[in-house]
Design a protein around this motif. Structure first.
Motif, PDB file in Angstrom:
ATOM      1  N   TYR A 407       0.848  -1.198   0.000  1.00  0.00           N
ATOM      2  CA  TYR A 407       0.000   0.000   0.000  1.00  0.00           C
ATOM      3  C   TYR A 407       0.879   1.242   0.000  1.00  0.00           C
ATOM      4  N   THR A 408       0.478   2.264  -0.756  1.00  0.00           N
ATOM      5  CA  THR A 408       1.213   3.530  -0.693  1.00  0.00           C
ATOM      6  C   THR A 408       1.091   4.147   0.690  1.00  0.00           C
ATOM      7  N   SER A 409      -0.043   3.982   1.298  1.00  0.00           N
ATOM      8  CA  SER A 409      -0.274   4.369   2.694  1.00  0.00           C
ATOM      9  C   SER A 409      -1.543   3.664   3.142  1.00  0.00           C
ATOM     10  N   ARG A 410      -1.630   3.409   4.424  1.00  0.00           N
ATOM     11  CA  ARG A 410      -2.796   2.689   4.953  1.00  0.00           C
ATOM     12  C   ARG A 410      -2.958   3.082   6.410  1.00  0.00           C
ATOM     13  N   SER A 411      -3.924   3.934   6.670  1.00  0.00           N
ATOM     14  CA  SER A 411      -4.120   4.460   8.016  1.00  0.00           C
ATOM     15  C   SER A 411      -5.370   3.877   8.654  1.00  0.00           C
ATOM     16  N   LEU A 412      -5.667   2.625   8.348  1.00  0.00           N
ATOM     17  CA  LEU A 412      -6.899   2.002   8.828  1.00  0.00           C
ATOM     18  C   LEU A 412      -6.959   1.972  10.353  1.00  0.00           C
ATOM     19  N   MET A 413      -5.909   1.479  10.995  1.00  0.00           N
ATOM     20  CA  MET A 413      -5.983   1.346  12.447  1.00  0.00           C
ATOM     21  C   MET A 413      -5.901   2.698  13.145  1.00  0.00           C
ATOM     22  N   GLU A 414      -5.246   3.666  12.519  1.00  0.00           N
ATOM     23  CA  GLU A 414      -5.290   5.024  13.081  1.00  0.00           C
ATOM     24  C   GLU A 414      -6.731   5.530  13.089  1.00  0.00           C
ATOM     25  N   CYS A 415      -7.481   5.190  12.025  1.00  0.00           N
ATOM     26  CA  CYS A 415      -8.890   5.577  11.981  1.00  0.00           C
ATOM     27  C   CYS A 415      -9.685   4.858  13.064  1.00  0.00           C
ATOM     28  N   GLY A 445     -21.788  -1.206  17.184  1.00  0.00           N
ATOM     29  CA  GLY A 445     -21.114  -1.949  16.133  1.00  0.00           C
ATOM     30  C   GLY A 445     -20.127  -1.072  15.387  1.00  0.00           C
ATOM     31  N   CYS A 446     -19.203  -1.709  14.674  1.00  0.00           N
ATOM     32  CA  CYS A 446     -18.201  -0.968  13.908  1.00  0.00           C
ATOM     33  C   CYS A 446     -17.902  -1.705  12.616  1.00  0.00           C
ATOM     34  N   ALA A 447     -17.321  -0.989  11.661  1.00  0.00           N
ATOM     35  CA  ALA A 447     -16.951  -1.600  10.392  1.00  0.00           C
ATOM     36  C   ALA A 447     -15.943  -0.704   9.682  1.00  0.00           C
ATOM     37  N   THR A 448     -15.251  -1.300   8.740  1.00  0.00           N
ATOM     38  CA  THR A 448     -14.239  -0.597   7.945  1.00  0.00           C
ATOM     39  C   THR A 448     -14.875   0.096   6.754  1.00  0.00           C
ATOM     40  N   ALA A 449     -14.406   1.294   6.463  1.00  0.00           N
ATOM     41  CA  ALA A 449     -14.716   1.991   5.215  1.00  0.00           C
ATOM     42  C   ALA A 449     -13.467   1.955   4.344  1.00  0.00           C
ATOM     43  N   ALA A 631      -8.084   4.762   0.121  1.00  0.00           N
ATOM     44  CA  ALA A 631      -8.413   5.561   1.298  1.00  0.00           C
ATOM     45  C   ALA A 631      -9.164   4.668   2.279  1.00  0.00           C
ATOM     46  N   PHE A 632      -9.035   4.977   3.563  1.00  0.00           N
ATOM     47  CA  PHE A 632      -9.626   4.123   4.587  1.00  0.00           C
ATOM     48  C   PHE A 632     -10.396   4.948   5.614  1.00  0.00           C
ATOM     49  N   GLY A 633     -11.242   4.240   6.339  1.00  0.00           N
ATOM     50  CA  GLY A 633     -11.979   4.867   7.427  1.00  0.00           C
ATOM     51  C   GLY A 633     -12.526   3.810   8.357  1.00  0.00           C
ATOM     52  N   ALA A 634     -13.073   4.257   9.470  1.00  0.00           N
ATOM     53  CA  ALA A 634     -13.731   3.369  10.430  1.00  0.00           C
ATOM     54  C   ALA A 634     -15.008   4.048  10.895  1.00  0.00           C
ATOM     55  N   THR A 656     -14.376   8.101  11.111  1.00  0.00           N
ATOM     56  CA  THR A 656     -13.043   8.691  10.974  1.00  0.00           C
ATOM     57  C   THR A 656     -12.477   8.250   9.639  1.00  0.00           C
ATOM     58  N   PHE A 657     -11.790   9.170   8.945  1.00  0.00           N
ATOM     59  CA  PHE A 657     -11.377   8.897   7.577  1.00  0.00           C
ATOM     60  C   PHE A 657     -10.004   9.491   7.295  1.00  0.00           C
ATOM     61  N   ALA A 658      -9.188   8.719   6.577  1.00  0.00           N
ATOM     62  CA  ALA A 658      -7.860   9.159   6.143  1.00  0.00           C
ATOM     63  C   ALA A 658      -7.801   9.053   4.635  1.00  0.00           C
ATOM     64  N   ALA A 659      -7.585  10.173   3.960  1.00  0.00           N
ATOM     65  CA  ALA A 659      -7.636  10.187   2.495  1.00  0.00           C
ATOM     66  C   ALA A 659      -6.557  11.103   1.924  1.00  0.00           C
ATOM     67  N   GLY A 660      -5.327  10.927   2.394  1.00  0.00           N
ATOM     68  CA  GLY A 660      -4.251  11.758   1.863  1.00  0.00           C
ATOM     69  C   GLY A 660      -4.486  13.210   2.187  1.00  0.00           C
ATOM     70  N   ARG A 661      -4.147  14.074   1.258  1.00  0.00           N
ATOM     71  CA  ARG A 661      -4.349  15.502   1.484  1.00  0.00           C
ATOM     72  C   ARG A 661      -5.827  15.852   1.367  1.00  0.00           C
ATOM     73  N   ILE A 662      -6.344  16.521   2.368  1.00  0.00           N
ATOM     74  CA  ILE A 662      -7.718  17.013   2.352  1.00  0.00           C
ATOM     75  C   ILE A 662      -7.666  18.455   1.848  1.00  0.00           C
ATOM     76  N   MET A 663      -8.224  18.706   0.685  1.00  0.00           N
ATOM     77  CA  MET A 663      -8.136  20.038   0.096  1.00  0.00           C
ATOM     78  C   MET A 663      -8.954  21.079   0.855  1.00  0.00           C
ATOM     79  N   ASN A 664     -10.085  20.662   1.409  1.00  0.00           N
ATOM     80  CA  ASN A 664     -10.976  21.598   2.085  1.00  0.00           C
ATOM     81  C   ASN A 664     -11.739  20.812   3.147  1.00  0.00           C
TER      82      ASN A 664
END
Length: 773
Positions: A407-415, A445-449, A631-634, A656-664
């Motif tokens: 993966y170029t980046s994977r922030s799943l568990m941070e999410c 409950g929880c799940a991965t995005a 991109a990942f999220g939880a 919670t979501f991690a998607a590289g640079r957030i423009m806005n």
């Protein structure tokens, strides 16, 4: 910090304070236009002497049209003409794919492929007259018994990899059967998702007029270049003689991506009568003349060791499609790679039925397929007597299991960590039914995005003038996600001018092409393209400033200069020299610099830009390259179920979501919030009901096709997790528009089980499903 000291952004949850690698929450570029009614949607375009068109559609799902009696319809005052298969000369058949919604070509023959197929277009001086005449068209059919879908006699099942070029293989690795036999803990479960239909506020419409042999089309479109190419094919004319305009769209998310046959029919009608023609599809006709989310079924098998390590994963899917077209969802491309499984086996099947062709609907593959996977993950956690967050942590991976690509980046568990803390997950009692508040059973409950980072070839034109104003032109699309805003922000940032000084023009085939507004690629693609054009302008300005013998930057390396506050500055030197843009332009002897730029992501075919100009997008990303780009999220939800009535409520959801640079941060939060609400809708509300005997949709309206209202959504929190990824594209952006509604339904299903002990595997979850719980 006291409340009085907080900034407006701190006080306003709609405009989150930017964290690392995030852009400012600039208000939407188009906000004032929309709230004041100045934004013109395609059906709002003022034209003189407009004729109104109303569609007539079939009321059988399979057979042939034998006769149309138009006598009563033609007698209505104001009726101009009625187009049918008998007089619609000049319409050509289209192939499915490459920007077209279906190969079904109404008015070219008498074959009926599905309920609600177009059989005529009535033209009149007023909408009321056209509608009345459409009601009076009498159709006779030679009907055949239709197959409505799964389980119906007469359907045909085919392997996706044998029928669809884009689905070349089913991802697999290792020996799944052996892995399952040796696994101490296994699950074997089935899930299903229903047919779901788009119900945008802006109805589907086409407005056409001719100027000599040149056609102009106003239509809500997510890909104007694709529409131009395909309406030209449908009419047998040169695409250069077609202009398609779609500056604003009032809801799309896939439904307005591929062109439907309606466009060419309306254009032909306009040419026939020599007047502009406007056709706005009725709400009921939206269900049958546009695309929808395909109904799916899933069989998942998983094995694991007692410590939670997954040893094998199998996922087989079945999807409904139409008789003539092989539309495939194929979400196993994502589910097969999401965790560090051992052995993997997948297969996708298409079930051909007498239905209109499905199509893209927000997160097309991931929404149904990840629902099945993430529900199974929760079931596996229960079987292991393990916390579901911990199960995902154990199987988190930086390399996918099929080919070992990183993966170029994977922030799943941070999410997961950020969401768990905000939600209060540590307070959860894992015992089923253990959490209660009076008559309300409480479940968590929880799940991965997850969503692939897609990008495509793009082109843009950027113009900077000496007075510090800029103009950006590209045929990208504003489908309500904030494209105008973030594209303007990118230009403002690179050119060192206020965002208010940037004019952005979108949605017109007279502008340089951009890919389809789908796959959440627009920000990544267009911002990278605009960045390229801006950097060319910067290069010219810096060269002029550094080569001026009498200027403040004489002899400096142009690479050390920057643009800030409307002038050239020494990069990184706050107290260094500056020179106003007007002075630099004066040295160059010009009042403006305009750059046309093309950008292609690494790995796309070299002819991608040529294809883009010819109306075909080539998207790259996800698992398609040498590295995994996602991109990942939880998402964490609380459900409350009344112990007496089984009424279901979702009082709280955190994403919670991690998607590289957030423009806005403002527009990002808005998109993710909308996605999470859509996820709740998918879990508890949305389902297109089908008369299985007649293969007809029976709730073709927004009074019976259920969607959530304000009272259904209570506390909703979006958290943006900082992430930097320089490998995905020059802008460092990962798409997030479709990320927010992936996983929501699985999290809700898990919470329902936690509250009641009843595992609901078929969406949507309704009171009926819980009566016996």
């Amino acid at each position: 910090m006291s409340p009085d000291q907080k900034t407006a952004s701190d006080r306003n949850a709609a405009a989150p304070e930017p964290k690392r690698n995030m852009g400012r929450p600039v208000p939407r570029y188009d906000a004032r236009l929309k709230v004041t009614g100045e934004a013109r949607y395609p059906a709002d375009e003022p034209l003189n002497n407009v004729a109104h068109g109303v569609l007539v559609t079939s009321d059988i799902a399979r057979g042939r049209l034998t006769r149309l009696d138009l006598s009563e319809a033609q007698a209505i005052p104001g009726v101009i003409e009625i187009l049918t298969h008998e007089n619609a000369d000049g319409l050509h058949r289209l192939e499915f794919g490459n920007g077209t919604a279906t190969s079904i070509s109404p008015l070219t023959d008498t074959r009926i492929w599905h309920d609600g197929q177009i059989v005529a277009l009535v033209l009149a001086d007023s909408f009321e007259a056209a509608r009345e005449a459409a009601y009076r068209v009498k159709a006779e059919y030679e009907a055949e018994k239709p197959s409505a879908g799964f389980g119906a006699p007469g359907t045909e099942t085919v392997l996706a990899k044998d029928a669809v070029k884009s689905h070349k293989e089913d991802p697999a690795a290792g020996d799944l059967e052996a892995a399952l036999r040796s696994s101490p803990v296994t699950i074997d479960v089935e899930y299903s998702t229903p047919t779901q239909h788009h119900n945008p506020i802006e109805l589907f419409s086409t407005t056409c007029f001719w100027t000599g042999d040149r056609l102009t089309v106003y239509e809500p479109s997510q890909f104007v270049y694709g529409f131009r190419e395909n309406v030209a094919k449908q009419l047998g004319i040169d695409p250069e003689k077609v202009r398609v305009v779609s500056r604003f769209i009032g809801g799309a998310f896939g439904s307005k991506g591929p062109m439907t046959p309606r466009t060419g029919i309306v254009a032909l009608a306009s040419r026939r009568i020599g007047r502009p023609v406007r056709c706005v599809v009725s709400r009921a006709q939206c269900f049958t003349t546009a695309t929808y989310r395909a109904e799916t079924r899933h069989h998942i098998r998983m094995g694991a060791t007692p410590d939670g390590k997954i040893t094998g994963f199998g996922h087989e899917g079945w999807e409904i499609t139409s008789r003539p077209d092989s539309y495939v969802v194929a979400g196993t491309d994502t589910t097969a790679r999401l965790y560090g499984y051992g052995a993997v086996w997948t297969r996708v099947n298409m079930v051909k039925a007498d239905r209109n062709t499905p199509g893209y609907m927000r997160s097309p593959p991931e929404t149904p397929y990840v629902f099945a996977l993430e529900s199974a993950m929760d079931e596996l956690a229960v079987a292991l007597k393990m916390d579901p967050v911990e199960l995902r942590r154990i199987n988190d991976t930086m390399t996918e299991p099929i080919g070992g690509k990183p993966y170029t980046s994977r922030s799943l568990m941070e999410c997961y960590d950020a969401a768990a803390e905000a939600f209060g997950w540590s307070k959860r009692d894992p015992a089923v039914g253990a959490m209660r508040d009076g008559d309300w059973l409480i479940g968590w409950g929880c799940a991965t995005a997850v969503y692939p980072t897609n990008m495509g070839a793009g082109a843009a034109r950027v113009r900077l003038t000496a007075d510090g104003t800029a103009r950006v032109q590209t045929a990208a699309h504003e489908i309500g996600t904030g494209a105008y805003t973030v594209i303007g922000q990118m230009a403002a940032e690179r050119l060192g001018v206020p965002v208010e000084a940037v004019v952005v023009e979108l949605g017109d085939t007279e502008l340089p092409p951009a890919p389809v507004a789908g796959g959440s690629n627009t920000t990544a693609t267009v911002c990278s393209t605009v960045l390229t054009a801006c950097d060319a302008i910067r290069g010219k300005l810096f060269h002029a400033a550094a080569s001026a013998k009498d200027g403040p930057f004489a002899g400096r390396d142009p690479a050390t200069l920057d643009l800030r506050d409307g002038g050239v500055t020494a990069g990184g030197d706050a107290g260094g020299p500056t020179e106003k843009l007007a002075d630099v332009f004066g040295r160059m002897g010009t009042g403006a610099i305009e750059e046309y730029a093309e950008w292609m992501p690494e790995g796309v075919p070299p002819d991608s830009l040529r294809k883009l100009y010819n109306g075909s997008s080539t998207l790259k990303g996800g698992s398609k390259g040498d590295k995994m780009m996602y991109a990942f999220g939880a998402e964490f939800v609380e459900v409350r179920i009344n112990a007496r009535t089984r009424e279901i409520r979702v009082p709280r959801i955190v994403g919670t979501f991690a998607a590289g640079r957030i423009m806005n941060t403002r527009t990002a939060r808005s998109q993710l919030m909308g996605g999470m609400i859509w996820g709740i809708s998918s879990a508890l509300h949305e389902k297109t009901e089908i008369d299985r005997r007649a293969a007809r949709y029976v709730n073709k309206n927004i009074s019976e096709y259920l969607v959530p209202v304000n009272a259904d959504i209570e506390q909703l929190e979006v958290i943006l997790v900082p992430e930097e990824d320089k490998a995905v594209n020059p802008a460092g952006v990962k798409g997030l528009g479709e990320l927010g509604n992936v996983g929501t339904a699985a999290a809700i299903a898990a919470a329902v089980y936690h509250a009641t002990g009843k595992r609901i595997r078929d969406l949507p979850i309704r009171i009926d499903d819980l009566i016996s719980a």
